[in-house]
Design an enzyme around this catalytic site. Structure first.
Site, PDB file in Angstrom:
ATOM      1  N   LEU A  30       4.877   9.035 -16.587  1.00 11.05           N
ATOM      2  CA  LEU A  30       3.673   8.210 -16.629  1.00 11.05           C
ATOM      3  C   LEU A  30       3.918   6.783 -16.166  1.00 11.05           C
ATOM      4  CD1 LEU A  30       2.359   9.443 -20.092  1.00 11.05           C
ATOM      5  CD2 LEU A  30       1.871  10.372 -17.814  1.00 11.05           C
ATOM      6  N   HIS A  31       2.915   6.236 -15.496  1.00 12.09           N
ATOM      7  CA  HIS A  31       2.943   4.825 -15.077  1.00 12.09           C
ATOM      8  C   HIS A  31       1.594   4.200 -15.437  1.00 12.09           C
ATOM      9  CE1 HIS A  31       0.542   6.297 -11.771  1.00 12.09           C
ATOM     10  NE2 HIS A  31       1.530   7.084 -11.366  1.00 12.09           N
ATOM     11  N   HIS A  34      -1.646   6.203 -14.888  1.00  2.67           N
ATOM     12  CA  HIS A  34      -1.992   7.193 -15.914  1.00  2.67           C
ATOM     13  C   HIS A  34      -2.511   6.491 -17.174  1.00  2.67           C
ATOM     14  CE1 HIS A  34       1.383   9.382 -13.752  1.00  2.67           C
ATOM     15  NE2 HIS A  34       0.415  10.263 -13.671  1.00  2.67           N
ATOM     16  N   GLN A  58       1.117  24.028  -7.414  1.00  2.03           N
ATOM     17  CA  GLN A  58       0.563  23.072  -6.457  1.00  2.03           C
ATOM     18  C   GLN A  58       1.641  22.472  -5.550  1.00  2.03           C
ATOM     19  OE1 GLN A  58      -0.981  20.515  -9.818  1.00  2.03           O
ATOM     20  NE2 GLN A  58      -0.543  18.866  -8.380  1.00  2.03           N
ATOM     21  N   GLY A 144      -7.723   9.745 -11.294  1.00  4.32           N
ATOM     22  CA  GLY A 144      -7.607   8.475 -10.569  1.00  4.32           C
ATOM     23  C   GLY A 144      -8.174   8.572  -9.155  1.00  4.32           C
ATOM     24  N   GLN A 145      -8.763   7.487  -8.697  1.00  2.00           N
ATOM     25  CA  GLN A 145      -9.272   7.386  -7.322  1.00  2.00           C
ATOM     26  C   GLN A 145      -8.128   7.475  -6.303  1.00  2.00           C
ATOM     27  OE1 GLN A 145     -12.181   7.374  -5.900  1.00  2.00           O
ATOM     28  NE2 GLN A 145     -11.546   6.688  -3.851  1.00  2.00           N
TER      29      GLN A 145
HETATM   30  O1  PAF Z   1      -2.943  14.542 -10.355  1.00  2.00           O
HETATM   31  C1  PAF Z   1      -2.082  15.221 -10.961  1.00  2.00           C
HETATM   32  O2  PAF Z   1      -1.180  14.691 -11.596  1.00  2.00           O
HETATM   33  C2  PAF Z   1      -2.156  16.748 -10.893  1.00  2.00           C
HETATM   34  O3  PAF Z   1      -2.598  17.183  -9.653  1.00  2.00           O
HETATM   35  C3  PAF Z   1      -3.009  17.360 -12.017  1.00  2.00           C
HETATM   36  C4  PAF Z   1      -4.473  16.932 -11.908  1.00  2.00           C
HETATM   37  C5  PAF Z   1      -2.462  16.942 -13.367  1.00  2.00           C
HETATM   38  C6  PAF Z   1      -2.973  18.890 -11.929  1.00  2.00           C
HETATM   39  O4  PAF Z   1      -1.673  19.369 -12.046  1.00  2.00           O
END
Ligand code: PAF
Length: 284
Positions: A30-31, A34, A58, A144-145
């Site tokens: 996290l930064h 987030h 992903q 986030g944008q």
């Molecule tokens: O933006 C992210 O960190 C990821 O794509 C998410 C939305 C947590 C899905 O894994």
């Protein structure tokens, strides 16, 4: 703050939370970007749930899933400070058990930009986000944008599939020199870190051209590319001036337009964007 790893436990504790529930899905490390989402969720909801899950589906074959930065202890300390109620931290086997075979896929808006550069990426994102929404059942979810296309894809999924929650998109958080905050910034060596500010400089140039009256998308794209290509460590993957909702490339710019770019700085791929809009203040 409770930390849970199992879906059943998450569901059980969900019933004990005061409504409405704000949800911030993350992949951890996290930064401030987030944390601004967690604070946004905290401002609007008495209960806040954050998920930490590095979603394997992903990542493409060339993205290094194993190398993705992780620091769970630090993440939990930061979330505790932000008064998070519940952290959902499932394993990959919990989310994708053996014989998992159902996918959520959005067409159209996923086919360009990040979708074209990273085949299968958005299928992984929409599948995991849909699953997380089903498990957490939030009232509002915060994104986030910075990941503008991801935000557009998730909005489309929620609208097309009649999911019963509100998607809230909060502004990109930047370093003092303008670099958008990202977990991937940690891959940059000092020289690459200095170069990385070129993404922000290119967006600032687009915005200056736009406020001087330039409305030709191709002129803006070319000027941005010329600026980036002056940096020896930077390689442009795409520069786009597109309709902010459909992400279709624009010849003539009708406000609002999304200017976005993906640039490789050394081996690290960074993205950023800015919405061009007539009545907006001129600093991304
Ligand atoms: O933006 C992210 O960190 C990821 O794509 C998410 C939305 C947590 C899905 O894994």
């Amino acid at each position: 703050m409770r930390v849970v790893e199992k879906i059943d436990e998450m569901r059980r504790l969900r019933h004990t939370l005061s409504e409405p529930v704000g949800f911030v899905p993350t992949m951890g490390y996290l930064h401030e970007g987030h944390l601004s989402l967690v604070r946004g969720a905290r401002d609007e909801n008495p209960s806040v749930v954050v998920s930490i899950f590095v979603n394997p589906t992903q990542f493409g074959p060339h993205d290094d899933l194993a190398k993705y930065p992780r620091d769970i202890e630090r993440d939990l300390a930061l979330l505790q400070k932000e008064k998070t109620d519940l952290v959902f931290m499932p394993s990959a086997a919990e989310i994708y058990p053996p014989h998992f075979d159902s996918w959520v896929e959005v067409n159209g808006v996923t086919e360009r930009l990040e979708g074209a550069s990273r085949p299968g990426h958005f299928k992984g994102v929409t599948t995991v986000v849909a699953k997380l929404f089903n498990i957490v059942r939030p009232t509002r979810a915060y994104f986030g944008q910075k990941d503008a296309q991801q935000a557009a894809v998730i909005r489309k999924m929620v609208s097309d599939l009649n999911m019963d929650l509100k998607i809230v998109i909060l502004p990109t958080v930047r370093e003092p020199d303008g670099l958008a905050m990202s977990s991937r910034n940690t891959y940059l060596n000092p020289e690459e870190r200095r170069t990385a500010v070129v993404l922000h400089r290119a967006l600032t140039l687009a915005q200056q051209l736009f406020s001087q009256g330039e409305r030709d998308g191709e002129v803006i794209r070319q000027q941005m590319i010329s600026l980036i290509e002056k940096e020896p460590l930077a390689n442009t993957e795409y520069v786009s001036v597109a309709d902010a909702e459909t992400l279709a490339e624009l010849g003539r710019i009708n406000s609002p337009a999304l200017v976005s770019l993906a640039v490789k700085i050394g081996k690290t791929r960074l993205i950023d964007n800015y919405v061009l809009c007539k009545d907006k203040k001129p600093t991304p």
